[in-house]
Design a protein around this motif. Structure first.
Motif, mmCIF file in Angstrom:
data_model
loop_
_atom_site.group_PDB
_atom_site.id
_atom_site.type_symbol
_atom_site.label_atom_id
_atom_site.label_comp_id
_atom_site.label_asym_id
_atom_site.label_seq_id
_atom_site.Cartn_x
_atom_site.Cartn_y
_atom_site.Cartn_z
ATOM 1 N N PHE A 51 0.835 -0.020 0.048
ATOM 2 C CA PHE A 51 0.970 1.113 -0.871
ATOM 3 C C PHE A 51 0.296 0.795 -2.199
ATOM 4 O O PHE A 51 -0.452 1.612 -2.741
ATOM 5 N N ILE A 52 0.552 -0.395 -2.723
ATOM 6 C CA ILE A 52 -0.051 -0.802 -4.000
ATOM 7 C C ILE A 52 -1.571 -0.780 -3.883
ATOM 8 O O ILE A 52 -2.261 -0.203 -4.740
ATOM 9 N N LEU A 53 -2.106 -1.364 -2.834
ATOM 10 C CA LEU A 53 -3.553 -1.429 -2.658
ATOM 11 C C LEU A 53 -4.165 -0.058 -2.421
ATOM 12 O O LEU A 53 -5.336 0.168 -2.729
ATOM 13 N N SER A 54 -3.385 0.878 -1.892
ATOM 14 C CA SER A 54 -3.907 2.235 -1.684
ATOM 15 C C SER A 54 -4.085 2.969 -3.011
ATOM 16 O O SER A 54 -4.716 4.028 -3.052
ATOM 17 N N GLN A 55 -3.575 2.407 -4.092
ATOM 18 C CA GLN A 55 -3.729 3.011 -5.410
ATOM 19 C C GLN A 55 -5.062 2.635 -6.068
ATOM 20 O O GLN A 55 -5.423 3.179 -7.113
ATOM 21 N N ILE A 56 -5.799 1.714 -5.470
ATOM 22 C CA ILE A 56 -7.125 1.355 -5.985
ATOM 23 C C ILE A 56 -8.026 2.572 -5.804
ATOM 24 O O ILE A 56 -8.063 3.157 -4.722
#
Length: 171
Positions: A51-56
């Motif tokens: 989820f965090i990386l999908s915010q890139i």
């Protein structure tokens, strides 16, 4: 003034929610700080890594970030180097539970925040990682960035993801 600014920055980081901070680093493309959170605070954030990386942003170069790696049928473990070996007394789960009981408003906020943040078992299967990369490529393509989608797929292959050749040829 250097010591004062460091002290202020440290105090802000110390008091921040690590998941929210990691999301902010991802959105602002601060790959160095994001990598540091994953490395030194993995036990707190790695279940939320996808989820965090999908915010890139879709426009970011994927090779600048430490993204999930795959070997055979499973995700590789992330490099973790906790910033200290033992948790401080106030970081113990039972103390954190007591603190949450004492501050119901903050607890409510954190629960709402976590409710919107997906978790993924750590480590997970290669198929979950492949789906994550394909979702990122689709997100880029859906806003007209087919070259970024292609780069994401190519980078996924470099990271060991297999079975996405059809999607690569589409882009």
């Amino acid at each position: 003034t250097g010591d004062a600014s460091f002290a202020t920055a440290y105090a802000q980081f110390r008091d921040s929610n690590l998941i929210a901070q990691a999301i902010e680093y991802a959105r602002s493309e601060n790959n160095v700080a994001l990598d540091a959170i994953f490395m030194h605070h993995g036990s707190d954030v790695l279940e939320h890594r996808l989820f965090i990386l999908s915010q890139i942003p879709e426009t970011a170069d994927p090779s600048l970030f430490d993204l999930p790696h795959v070997t055979h049928d499973h995700e590789d473990s992330w490099l973790e180097e906790p910033w200290r070996k033992e948790k401080d007394a106030v970081e113990q789960d039972w103390v954190q539970t007591l603190i949450r009981v004492q501050v119901p408003e903050e607890n409510e906020y954190l629960e709402r925040l976590k409710g919107g943040i997906e978790t993924t078992p750590y480590p997970t299967s290669a198929s979950v990682i492949a789906s994550w990369y394909l979702d990122r490529a689709h997100a880029a393509d859906s806003i007209g960035l087919s070259s970024s989608a292609l780069e994401i797929c190519r980078y996924a292959r470099v990271m060991g993801v297999t079975g996405i050749d059809e999607q690569v040829s589409e882009y």
